[in-house]
Motif scaffolding. Sequence first.
Motif, PDB file in Angstrom:
ATOM      1  N   UNK A 112      39.399  48.260  36.770  1.00  0.00           N
ATOM      2  CA  UNK A 112      40.462  47.441  36.166  1.00  0.00           C
ATOM      3  C   UNK A 112      40.162  45.946  36.335  1.00  0.00           C
ATOM      4  N   UNK A 113      39.636  45.590  37.504  1.00  0.00           N
ATOM      5  CA  UNK A 113      39.295  44.189  37.759  1.00  0.00           C
ATOM      6  C   UNK A 113      38.129  43.742  36.871  1.00  0.00           C
ATOM      7  N   UNK A 114      37.163  44.637  36.699  1.00  0.00           N
ATOM      8  CA  UNK A 114      36.041  44.323  35.810  1.00  0.00           C
ATOM      9  C   UNK A 114      36.515  44.108  34.378  1.00  0.00           C
ATOM     10  N   UNK A 115      37.435  44.953  33.935  1.00  0.00           N
ATOM     11  CA  UNK A 115      37.963  44.815  32.571  1.00  0.00           C
ATOM     12  C   UNK A 115      38.697  43.491  32.386  1.00  0.00           C
ATOM     13  N   UNK A 116      39.461  43.086  33.394  1.00  0.00           N
ATOM     14  CA  UNK A 116      40.170  41.797  33.304  1.00  0.00           C
ATOM     15  C   UNK A 116      39.182  40.634  33.221  1.00  0.00           C
ATOM     16  N   UNK A 117      38.150  40.686  34.039  1.00  0.00           N
ATOM     17  CA  UNK A 117      37.156  39.615  34.022  1.00  0.00           C
ATOM     18  C   UNK A 117      36.444  39.573  32.673  1.00  0.00           C
ATOM     19  N   UNK A 118      36.064  40.742  32.165  1.00  0.00           N
ATOM     20  CA  UNK A 118      35.405  40.801  30.858  1.00  0.00           C
ATOM     21  C   UNK A 118      36.315  40.245  29.767  1.00  0.00           C
TER      22      UNK A 118
END
Length: 141
Positions: A112-118
Amino acid sequence: MLEQQPNNDDEIQSVESVLDALRDYGRPPENGEIQPSSSAPSVEEEMVSYGNKTLEEDAAKQEHARNQKWKNHFNTAFIIAFWFLWFCFILMVFALIFHWVMPDTWHWLKPEQLDKIKTVIMAALVSKAITNHQEKLSKFN
């Protein structure tokens, strides 16, 4: 070390002598050769006019100083915010790249954190691309 204080009596005498000179201005000399001008303003009118001009100039200078001070503060705040956001953006890019490059055992971000950063990075890049495209189009029109 003693500082010399301005002598208020000297200042008052100086102002009074200037006012006396202004009052005498426009009066005919003793021999009566020159007639006073009827269109010459009185000393009081001159003083009021000078005072009004001085007050207006002072007010304009102070208003300019306030406006300039506000602009300087806004400019400083904008620069700080810009560099803070730029630092965050670069940090997110490095974190994303580092996360992709490192082995799975080193991963510390959740999906989820990776998706937000992307999403943030892509939104910034797409926004910049659209802005550049709009600028190019506006140059041709």
